[in-house]
Design an enzyme around this catalytic site. Structure first.
Site, short mmCIF file in Angstrom:
data_model
loop_
_atom_site.label_atom_id
_atom_site.label_comp_id
_atom_site.label_asym_id
_atom_site.label_seq_id
_atom_site.Cartn_x
_atom_site.Cartn_y
_atom_site.Cartn_z
N LYS A 83 0.85 -1.21 0.00
CA LYS A 83 0.00 0.00 0.00
C LYS A 83 0.88 1.25 0.00
O LYS A 83 0.56 2.23 -0.66
CB LYS A 83 -0.93 0.00 1.22
CG LYS A 83 -2.03 -1.05 1.13
CD LYS A 83 -3.10 -0.86 2.19
CE LYS A 83 -2.62 -1.19 3.58
NZ LYS A 83 -2.29 -2.62 3.78
N CYS A 167 -11.67 0.91 17.03
CA CYS A 167 -10.48 0.08 16.85
C CYS A 167 -9.51 0.11 18.03
O CYS A 167 -8.84 -0.88 18.29
CB CYS A 167 -9.75 0.45 15.56
SG CYS A 167 -9.16 2.14 15.47
N MET A 168 -9.39 1.22 18.74
CA MET A 168 -8.33 1.33 19.74
C MET A 168 -8.82 1.59 21.16
O MET A 168 -8.01 1.66 22.09
CB MET A 168 -7.37 2.47 19.36
CG MET A 168 -6.55 2.20 18.13
SD MET A 168 -5.78 0.56 18.13
CE MET A 168 -4.94 0.58 19.69
N MET A 342 -6.59 -5.09 16.55
CA MET A 342 -8.06 -5.20 16.62
C MET A 342 -8.55 -6.51 17.25
O MET A 342 -9.61 -6.55 17.84
CB MET A 342 -8.68 -5.07 15.23
CG MET A 342 -8.20 -3.91 14.42
SD MET A 342 -8.23 -2.37 15.30
CE MET A 342 -7.40 -1.34 14.11
N GLY A 379 -4.41 1.00 13.96
CA GLY A 379 -4.80 0.74 12.58
C GLY A 379 -4.88 1.98 11.73
O GLY A 379 -5.00 1.88 10.51
N GLN A 380 -4.84 3.17 12.33
CA GLN A 380 -4.97 4.41 11.57
C GLN A 380 -3.74 5.29 11.80
O GLN A 380 -3.09 5.19 12.84
CB GLN A 380 -6.22 5.17 12.00
CG GLN A 380 -7.50 4.38 11.78
CD GLN A 380 -8.73 5.23 12.10
OE1 GLN A 380 -9.24 5.93 11.26
NE2 GLN A 380 -9.20 5.14 13.33
#
Length: 802
Positions: A83, A167-168, A342, A379-380
């Site tokens: 990515k 997510c966190m 996650m 995740g971000q």
């Protein structure tokens, strides 16, 4: 690594390298990018995930034309994942949003920015208490700080939450309950020093491949690193591991309790570390993050039922493997790093399992040395920087402050120069509750009338969307505003769509998983009328200011977001033509920086980040004027806030005695389990090619071709029993909805018998309509990882319906 593992590793490496060459038809830069052919290079962190890799961005003719791994970046040392090598192409999908759009009937029609700002201001004035902002860990730090000041300092509410709640949030509550302060004490350097790496429900080979490659590289140099995968599904990571353990969904708490039981009963825990640094905790009534104090003997008694044989019965992990894990934790001659993301956090017992894994490291003394650390990954790109540190959550304030504390509210009123009492003491709604209220008729308690969504796609990513999102679209007095860069599941149902600038089309700062704050400058212009998200908030704030809304004035009557130029005069940054007359990011960051000392998350001045590839907080100025980052928090050899002479000091201890808390939390059944009607477990997640809801990566041809659509992974034994073959369409159904998907058997992931896995990136196949909105009682984070489902072949469904 055996031959099979080697081949898998080679395949992954080849895929990544091939991607780098395909990205722009060039070979990957081997060293410093050359400034030939008119290409101008500049640094930026990658737009995807929370790793925080730095890229070199090549610009020519006002367009990003090439990407290279940044050789100077300590996170990725010149490497990128598939990515990352394609991140530049994310700017150039053919359907970028370029003008504001207002829904009129069934259509969305172009309007001017002035009209759009007026519409938003009128929605605020309808009732500021019912106007919510839903943001993201993809916001930059200045954007999140602007949203926080707009809602908490301007509107006087806390109706602000972010998708990091999804997510966190359980990682946050786990850190708070254990250490009294959020974010990992360790860092990525642990991956270079550990002897054992345990991945708890974590698949870094796909989700954080650059980090995982650090360990694989060590192995390829002949270093011994034991890799252990503990999860509910075989993944690409599993193939690299020495031990790959499968457990029944929701039973990870029993496994952690079983390891602790063996450490205590065998006497292999670290008595000296505990006596110097730890205390013990158990759940209280009513439940709180502080819990109740217990003695070591009470802790031992609570663990007694978790014998290896009992844990094997609950979890499916063998007693032999539990003894192997306890044996490793009991050794003082190895260093152990735990990673999770996650899999542990998206759990109705997310806080509890986070606490238990921290507890294993504390109980065994595997903490505070390079290679010895429990670390949660994000995740971000800025789940830490923008959400956890800036505090863009319904209960939070910037710099680790909380709404519930009067002194914290007063501190923010002073920093923002607000009248006393402006910052409300009423906590706002967390994500699930916010959307539930938005989807409930006003007369039935649905007191959120307007939501402004920025940098996220909740119509695809929220759980149980049939309940939390769809009803709002049938209620006439509910209004949805969405700022985004591409059409998405959320923009398509919005009342007002605002086109946003993205990544290097604007200045930015983010904070990654290892406390590293990173900065970049705008390099190219956004298309059409797309504009910065921070500007959009500031422009609406000024429209409200013009209309006399008191909340957008400070206590001296000045505009809340006033920025002065070098001549000392206010710059009209609410007019986009003047937004880049000054560096608004720098002004916002320097104001935000004032908030970061209370939790010892000190940040350096903005200009230090311009020079660096990120700095890990706390960043403290040295006698010679330089700024020094901190790699290992709470460790005397590195953390400047640990008292001299101490090896470890948990200086934000919840018990105010420098001690971390070792928790006991019991195993409990999940809120929904398979039964005769819905006999399968359903788990959702991600794939390496696509990032979250896929709005950016599906616009990159190479990634879209590599993974064109979602699927359902099924165990081969289940497939045989159902008479289903690879590629065949089946209907996956839960009590909340159903979806037709092609089956993938024996693919890159393999669920155990009785389990299913579906990725959530595909907007044509919205799996989140089937998932639970049940959430952890402390973090309020929903559980996407397990619910009851059934599978039927499509033709059989058709026959029955016919």
């Amino acid at each position: 690594m055996d031959r099979r593992d080697f081949l898998k590793g080679t395949a992954m490496t080849a895929a990544t390298l091939a991607a780098s060459r395909l990205a722009y038809g060039q070979e990957r830069a081997a060293a410093e990018p050359a400034s030939g052919d008119g290409v101008q290079w500049n640094k930026a962190p990658c737009r995807f995930c929370g790793t925080g890799c730095h890229v070199q961005v090549g610009v020519r003719g006002g367009k990003v034309v090439v990407i290279a791994g940044d050789q100077k970046a300590p996170v990725n040392k010149g490497l990128l994942c598939v990515k990352g090598y394609h991140v530049g192409l994310a700017l150039y999908g053919g359907d970028r949003l370029t003008t504001p759009l207002l829904r009129k009937g069934d259509n969305q029609v172009p309007i001017s920015w002035d009209e759009a700002l007026d519409i938003i201001a009128r929605r605020v004035l309808k009732d500021p208490k019912g106007f919510g902002v839903y943001g993201s860990g993809q916001w930059t730090i200045p954007e999140g700080y602007t949203a926080s000041k707009f809602v908490k300092g301007g509107l006087g509410t806390h109706q602000l939450d972010a998708n990091a709640r999804l997510c966190m949030a359980s990682a946050v509550t786990g850190f708070l309950a254990t250490y009294g302060v959020d974010e990992p004490a360790g860092c990525y350097d642990d991956l270079d020093a550990c002897d054992v790496l345990i991945m708890w429900g974590n698949n870094p080979a796909e989700m954080h491949p650059v980090l995982f490659s650090r360990v694989i590289d060590r192995r390829s140099r002949g270093e011994k690193v034991t890799l252990i995968d503990i999860g509910t599904r075989k993944t690409r990571t599993s193939g690299f591991c020495d031990h790959s353990l499968r457990f029944k969904p929701n039973t990870d708490l029993a496994i952690a309790c079983g390891i602790a039981h063996l450490l205590v009963e065998n006497g292999t825990y670290d008595k000296a570390f505990i006596e110097a640094n730890c205390a013990f905790r158990a759940p209280s009534t009513p439940p709180t993050l502080e819990g109740k104090a217990i003695t070591f003997e009470e802790y031992r008694e609570l663990l007694k039922p978790y014998t290896p044989e009992k844990v094997e019965e609950i979890s499916g992990v063998s007693a032999k493997d539990l003894r192997m894990l306890a044996g490793l934790f009991g050794r003082r001659d190895v260093r152990i790093t735990s990673l999770w993301c996650m899999g542990m956090n998206q759990h109705t017992r997310g806080t509890a399992i986070n606490n238990l894994v921290h507890g294993l490291h504390l109980l065994s003394g595997h903490f505070g040395k390079p290679g010895d650390a429990p670390t949660s990954l994000t995740g971000q790109p800025s789940a830490c920087g923008t959400v956890r540190e800036v505090g863009t959550l319904a209960h939070a304030l910037p710099g680790g402050r909380v709404v519930a504390k009067a002194e914290h509210r007063a501190q923010m009123e002073e920093i923002w120069n607000l009248p006393k009492g402006r910052v409300s003491d009423k906590i706002g709604y967390h994500t699930v509750e916010m959307w539930k209220r938005f989807s409930t008729p006003t007369e039935q308690g649905g007191d959120i009338h307007t939501l402004w969504v920025q940098v996220t796609n909740p119509a695809q990513t929220l759980p149980n969307t049939h309940k939390l999102v769809d009803p709002s679209r049938k209620l006439a007095d509910k209004f949805l505003i969405v700022s985004d860069v591409y059409p998405s599941a959320t923009t398509r149902i919005a009342d007002l769509v605002l086109p946003s600038a993205m990544w290097v089309e604007k200045n930015g700062m983010v904070g990654n998983s290892e406390r590293r704050t990173q900065q970049w400058f705008k390099m190219v212009n956004p298309p059409g009328q797309a504009r910065d998200d921070a500007w959009q908030l500031i422009a609406v704030a000024h429209r409200l200011f013009e209309l006399g809304f008191e909340g957008m004035k400070d206590k001296d009557g000045r505009f809340l977001f006033e920025v002065k130029g070098r001549d000392g005069k206010p710059v009209p940054i609410w007019d986009f033509a003047h937004y880049y007359d000054v560096n608004v990011d720098e002004h916002l960051f320097e104001e935000y920086r004032k908030t970061t000392r209370i939790k010892h998350k000190d940040l350096a001045p903005y200009q230090e980040y311009v020079k660096a590839r990120g700095l890990r907080w706390p960043v403290v100025q040295q006698p010679d004027g330089s700024w020094r980052e901190t790699r290992f928090r709470f460790a005397g050899f590195d953390d400047p806030y640990v008292k001299k002479g101490r090896d470890i000091q948990f200086y934000h201890s919840t018990t105010h005695d420098d001690r971390a808390q070792i928790w006991f939390s019991p195993y409990e059944p999940p809120p929904e389990s398979p039964d005769t009607e819905f006999p399968f477990w359903l788990c959702t997640g991600r794939v390496i090619e696509h990032w979250h809801s896929g709005t950016m990566t599906t616009r990159i041809p190479q990634l879209r071709r590599a993974m064109p659509q979602a699927y359902v992974e099924m165990n081969s034994a289940d497939a045989r029993r159902l008479g289903v073959s690879n590629g065949e369409q089946v209907t996956v159904e839960t009590r909340r909805g159903k979806l037709d998907l092609p089956v993938w058997i024996g693919g890159r992931g393999e669920p155990v018998e009785g389990s299913l896995f579906v990725p959530f990136f595909d907007e044509r196949l919205l799996i989140n309509g089937l998932t639970l909105d049940e959430h952890d009682p402390f973090s309020k984070q929903p559980d996407y990882k397990k619910c009851a489902a059934r599978v039927r072949r499509r033709e059989r469904v058709a026959e029955k319906q016919g």
